[in-house]
Design an enzyme around this catalytic site. Sequence first.
Site, PDB file in Angstrom:
ATOM      1  N   GLU A 189      -9.733 -21.041  -5.336  1.00 48.02           N
ATOM      2  CA  GLU A 189     -10.759 -21.858  -5.071  1.00 48.02           C
ATOM      3  C   GLU A 189     -10.403 -23.306  -5.060  1.00 48.02           C
ATOM      4  O   GLU A 189      -9.714 -23.930  -5.762  1.00 48.02           O
ATOM      5  CB  GLU A 189     -11.605 -21.738  -6.389  1.00 48.02           C
ATOM      6  CG  GLU A 189     -12.437 -20.448  -6.594  1.00 48.02           C
ATOM      7  CD  GLU A 189     -13.075 -20.421  -7.797  1.00 48.02           C
ATOM      8  OE1 GLU A 189     -14.038 -20.862  -8.102  1.00 48.02           O
ATOM      9  OE2 GLU A 189     -12.461 -19.714  -8.787  1.00 48.02           O
TER      10      GLU A 189
ATOM     11  N   ARG B 123      -2.644 -12.182 -16.203  1.00 49.21           N
ATOM     12  CA  ARG B 123      -2.458 -13.685 -15.951  1.00 49.21           C
ATOM     13  C   ARG B 123      -1.348 -14.213 -16.729  1.00 49.21           C
ATOM     14  O   ARG B 123      -0.825 -13.643 -17.991  1.00 49.21           O
ATOM     15  CB  ARG B 123      -3.689 -14.294 -16.146  1.00 49.21           C
ATOM     16  CG  ARG B 123      -4.115 -14.448 -17.395  1.00 49.21           C
ATOM     17  CD  ARG B 123      -5.529 -15.090 -17.853  1.00 49.21           C
ATOM     18  NE  ARG B 123      -5.688 -16.633 -17.168  1.00 49.21           N
ATOM     19  CZ  ARG B 123      -6.438 -17.054 -16.832  1.00 49.21           C
ATOM     20  NH1 ARG B 123      -7.733 -16.767 -17.043  1.00 49.21           N
ATOM     21  NH2 ARG B 123      -6.378 -18.566 -16.428  1.00 49.21           N
TER      22      ARG B 123
ATOM     23  N   LYS C 161      -8.845 -24.395 -15.617  1.00 45.63           N
ATOM     24  CA  LYS C 161      -9.046 -25.545 -14.569  1.00 45.63           C
ATOM     25  C   LYS C 161      -9.925 -26.571 -15.312  1.00 45.63           C
ATOM     26  O   LYS C 161      -9.931 -27.894 -14.985  1.00 45.63           O
ATOM     27  CB  LYS C 161      -9.611 -25.152 -13.118  1.00 45.63           C
ATOM     28  CG  LYS C 161      -8.447 -24.863 -12.148  1.00 45.63           C
ATOM     29  CD  LYS C 161      -9.068 -24.542 -10.786  1.00 45.63           C
ATOM     30  CE  LYS C 161      -8.159 -23.913 -10.106  1.00 45.63           C
ATOM     31  NZ  LYS C 161      -8.764 -23.627  -8.656  1.00 45.63           N
TER      32      LYS C 161
END
Length: 556
Positions: free
Chosen positions: A34, A258, A268
């Site tokens: 993104e 992850r 983020k």
Amino acid sequence: MSEEKSLNFLEEIIEEDLSNGKNGGRILTRFPPEPNGYLHIGHAKSICLNFGLAIKYNGKTNLRFDDTNPTTEDVEYVDSIREDIKWLGFEWDKELYSSDYFDQLYDFAVKLIEMGLAYVDDSTAEEIALAKGSPTEPGKATPNRSRSIEENIQLFAEMKAGKYPDGAKVLRAKIDLSSPNMHLRDPLMYRIKQAHHHRTGDKWCIYPMYDFAHGQSDAIEEITHSICTLEFIPHRPLYEWFIQNLNIFPAKQYEFARLNINYTVMSKRKLLQLVNENYVSGWDDPRMPTISGLRRRGYTPYSIRNFSEKIGVARRENQIDLSLLEFCIREDLNKLAWRRMAIMDPVKLIITNYPKGQTESLEGENNPEVEGGEGVRAIPFSSELWIERDDFMEEPTKKYFRLGPGLMVRLKHAYIIQCDSFVKDASGRISEIHCTYIPESRSGNDTSGIHVKGTIHWLNVETAKTAEIRLYDRLFRVEDPSNEDGDFKDYINPESLTVIKNALIEPDLANAVPGFGYQFIRKGYFTLDTDSRPEHLVFNRTVTLKDGWAKEVKKS
């Protein structure tokens, strides 16, 4: 014979697919960031995995920007993502955007409405959340769930035409309000956002939700192996529901754990807080876990790829010790970095029996770890030198092998010296150390027969250059700041940055190359910072020579 490395579970899946001729033996992965922030080390792991699998199995990887939220996206982020991937050493096959598919995604949504599988809902976000129920209670239908297909088609077209303000209506999939999977309880597909998009401009005022755009974009591109992190496991049934009902390419999702590293944050949102609230100087602050921050700090692409390889591909969440990443960069820089001398806290040393005013040129190899030393550089030497203040002790302890009254040490690449006396200033601080040198003890041609245990570094007073040195350390003082009580920012390490304004360096470092690593002898690995100018040199410490943090934690 070397032992063959075992396959990870994703490699096993791909090899089985290839042996069965699935997808015609074609391998196509994708990296779908993104563009709402800079990539971090966790993304680097995903990049290495997606591109690495494609390279290993003679496939290709698409770079697809998931640009479905115009209010948080920026071209700056797009550019930084491109730069990071290329810097890591990877090339994508096609550069694509979810916005490339906005027309197609809209048509998909209309098709689901026509099938009675999607409806326009006027409920507020709060009403929808409440009606969804809980994991132990089924959801309830909102009043608009029973709208006719014709009315839903008309309302969705009016949403697209900009007739309604933000938040007035949403498009939802009609699936199962009693499903144990909350993602299947009539999830949102589209919302109204009267916002300018960095690629499509003002063409659209409705934008697909991530869960609708993500799986369908994979299908449109005919991705063979859609690799996601574990938090997407409950989303997979929704992606499959869309694919089955739309009868499109069955892109298959596989999940891996992850990357979580201690002493930092990987969210983020939290990284953006650190930037916006000026806890760091920007996304590329060398304390940040971003790829751009690591690059500015002096990390190499190989060290990050090697780190990703070492931690492997897991199916369960775990936390990786930051020390492993530091080990990888030390290992790489030990082979690459040129050796230079730098002094953080100088004190003057005068060699009383060396001819005053005379300067000779000594030699030092650039990298003793490489055969041939990668050449040598000239180091000016004279009777007046700088040494580190903590390399001298007025009253040496028993096993102190540096300089003190009556003690002998070797000056790196130079001569053996003996301390005869020292001078203090009015405040009682040592201002000068007086020594004599052994002329026959020159490095590389020592005939003195004298053996000393200590070697210290030094600089010539007349030719030493001044530089600003930035000593970076862990950004947080606890292993998992996100899991502590209170605000995660309360746990920022106050000593994560120490600035030494007037350090001294070898004159050769005035020609330091950006992006190149230097080992400041006995001090650590350093690189030239982007703030550096010819008249004001700035060096960042990439990593210390040894892992000192574990000792500090044990002490505390």
